[in-house]
Enzyme design. Structure first.
Site, PDB file in Angstrom:
ATOM      1  N   ILE A  33       0.832  -1.201   0.000  1.00  0.00           N
ATOM      2  CA  ILE A  33       0.000   0.000   0.000  1.00  0.00           C
ATOM      3  C   ILE A  33       0.872   1.259   0.000  1.00  0.00           C
ATOM      4  O   ILE A  33       1.990   1.240   0.509  1.00  0.00           O
ATOM      5  CB  ILE A  33      -0.954  -0.015   1.223  1.00  0.00           C
ATOM      6  N   CYS A  34       0.343   2.331  -0.566  1.00  0.00           N
ATOM      7  CA  CYS A  34       0.959   3.654  -0.564  1.00  0.00           C
ATOM      8  C   CYS A  34       2.233   3.662  -1.418  1.00  0.00           C
ATOM      9  O   CYS A  34       2.189   3.399  -2.598  1.00  0.00           O
ATOM     10  CB  CYS A  34       1.200   4.127   0.869  1.00  0.00           C
ATOM     11  N   ALA A  35       3.371   3.952  -0.818  1.00  0.00           N
ATOM     12  CA  ALA A  35       4.637   3.939  -1.562  1.00  0.00           C
ATOM     13  C   ALA A  35       5.189   2.531  -1.726  1.00  0.00           C
ATOM     14  O   ALA A  35       6.009   2.281  -2.604  1.00  0.00           O
ATOM     15  CB  ALA A  35       5.666   4.817  -0.852  1.00  0.00           C
TER      16      ALA A  35
ATOM     17  N   TYR B 139       0.774   5.297  -4.217  1.00  0.00           N
ATOM     18  CA  TYR B 139       0.553   6.677  -3.805  1.00  0.00           C
ATOM     19  C   TYR B 139       0.705   7.597  -5.031  1.00  0.00           C
ATOM     20  O   TYR B 139       1.631   7.431  -5.836  1.00  0.00           O
ATOM     21  CB  TYR B 139       1.566   7.063  -2.725  1.00  0.00           C
TER      22      TYR B 139
END
Length: 191
Positions: free
Chosen positions: A109-111, A130
């Site tokens: 998730i995200c970066a 992200y």
């Protein structure tokens, strides 16, 4: 949904100093509520982890002591500099590659989906991360959704998508009905 038999599912989430606390701990909470075993594995020498916003917590064990072959899936939370620490750790990169090749769940998730890109497992796969880091999803088809599932890879956008990400992991292992029941239990509202 994964086909790993009827035995209890067991997952690991790799925790590095500088991880995004909500992305890691929300997933841990949701999976434990669903009955999916999840071990928080520190990639540091000790169990103490300090998130990117100064929240300290204790992992269950270190990656060095864990038997990674006992897990059905691995999860990478984002956050900085936590994602860079995950990407720099040869044990993490090796686990990501081995789990992907074995058909086991790899979720980020995200970066952290950029770690999957660096491992070369996103070629031709649908993925998201992200906003602004998409060029680091090497070889991926970038799909602008909160959560993207492609086979045994689940990716998500960021802190605000931590609950849908956790629910997608529950659905992967236990089926959509269980994920929907969990969403209702925690009073989660999706569009």
């Amino acid at each position: 949904m994964s086909d790993t038999g009827n035995s209890a599912k067991k997952t690991a989430i790799f925790m590095a100093n500088g991880c995004e606390e909500i992305e890691g701990l929300t997933v841990v909470d949701l999976l434990r509520r669903a009955g999916i075993e999840i071990d928080m594995l520190s990639i540091q020498d000790g169990l103490n982890v300090r998130g990117s916003h100064g929240i300290a917590f204790e992992a269950d064990q270190t990656i060095a002591r864990a038997d990674l072959s006992s897990y059905d899936g691995i999860i990478l939370p984002g956050g900085m500099p936590g994602t860079n620490a995950l990407k720099a750790d040869a044990r993490v990169r090796d686990a990501v590659t081995r789990f992907y090749q074995a058909g086991k769940l790899v979720a980020a998730i995200c970066a952290a989906p950029t770690v999957l890109g660096a491992c070369g497992i996103l070629n031709g796969k649908n993925a998201i991360c992200y906003p602004g880091l998409e060029e680091n999803l090497t070889g991926a088809n970038v799909i602008k959704q909160s959560v993207v599932i492609d086979g045994n890879i689940i990716t998500s956008r960021g802190m605000g998508t931590a609950i849908p990400f956790g629910l997608a992991i529950i659905a992967y292992f236990l089926g959509q009905d269980q994920a929907d029941a969990m969403a209702e239990k925690i009073v989660f509202q999706q569009d």
